[in-house]
Motif scaffolding. Structure first.
Motif, short mmCIF file in Angstrom:
data_model
loop_
_atom_site.label_atom_id
_atom_site.label_comp_id
_atom_site.label_asym_id
_atom_site.label_seq_id
_atom_site.Cartn_x
_atom_site.Cartn_y
_atom_site.Cartn_z
N LEU A 118 0.83 -1.21 0.00
CA LEU A 118 0.00 0.00 0.00
C LEU A 118 0.86 1.26 0.00
O LEU A 118 0.53 2.26 -0.65
CB LEU A 118 -0.95 0.00 1.19
N CYS A 119 1.96 1.24 0.73
CA CYS A 119 2.87 2.39 0.74
C CYS A 119 3.49 2.60 -0.64
O CYS A 119 3.60 3.74 -1.12
CB CYS A 119 3.96 2.19 1.78
N VAL A 120 3.90 1.54 -1.29
CA VAL A 120 4.49 1.64 -2.63
C VAL A 120 3.46 2.18 -3.61
O VAL A 120 3.76 3.07 -4.43
CB VAL A 120 5.04 0.27 -3.08
N VAL A 121 2.23 1.69 -3.53
CA VAL A 121 1.17 2.18 -4.42
C VAL A 121 0.91 3.66 -4.16
O VAL A 121 0.72 4.45 -5.10
CB VAL A 121 -0.11 1.34 -4.25
N GLY A 122 0.92 4.06 -2.90
CA GLY A 122 0.71 5.47 -2.58
C GLY A 122 1.81 6.35 -3.12
O GLY A 122 1.56 7.46 -3.63
N VAL A 123 3.06 5.90 -3.04
CA VAL A 123 4.19 6.66 -3.57
C VAL A 123 4.08 6.76 -5.10
O VAL A 123 4.31 7.84 -5.68
CB VAL A 123 5.53 6.02 -3.14
N ARG B 68 0.85 11.87 -10.12
CA ARG B 68 0.13 13.13 -10.04
C ARG B 68 1.04 14.32 -10.26
O ARG B 68 0.63 15.36 -10.81
CB ARG B 68 -0.52 13.27 -8.65
N LYS B 69 2.29 14.23 -9.85
CA LYS B 69 3.22 15.34 -10.01
C LYS B 69 3.68 15.49 -11.45
O LYS B 69 4.10 16.56 -11.87
CB LYS B 69 4.43 15.16 -9.09
N VAL B 70 3.62 14.44 -12.21
CA VAL B 70 4.11 14.50 -13.59
C VAL B 70 3.09 15.06 -14.47
O VAL B 70 2.38 15.74 -14.74
CB VAL B 70 4.47 13.09 -14.12
#
Length: 80
Positions: free
Chosen positions: A67-72, A78-80
């Protein structure tokens, strides 16, 4: 009041005292044999639960990491 309390404290006969002692001895003997059986079963259950707990703990840690990897990854997209 003191007479009522003393009535229940004193054992009126030898027969009742012997019945009480035999009952207490049988309860003690049954309790100790039950405790021996219980300790063997408890040790087996504890070792089984420990191995199952380790497996579940590993699965939970893997899920949280995923879940942490998916969130990152979502944050980077989103930033790109």
């Amino acid at each position: 009041m003191k007479q009522a309390i003393s009535k229940f404290l004193a054992v009126p006969s030898f027969r009742k005292a012997s019945i009480g002692m035999v009952g207490a001895a049988s309860v003690l003997a049954a309790g100790s044999s039950f405790a021996d059986d219980l300790s063997a079963g408890a040790l087996t259950a504890i070792t089984s639960a420990q191995s199952q707990g380790s497996a579940v703990g590993g699965a939970v840690v893997a899920c949280v990491a995923a879940l942490c990897v998916v969130g990152v990854i979502i944050a980077l997209v989103r930033k790109v």
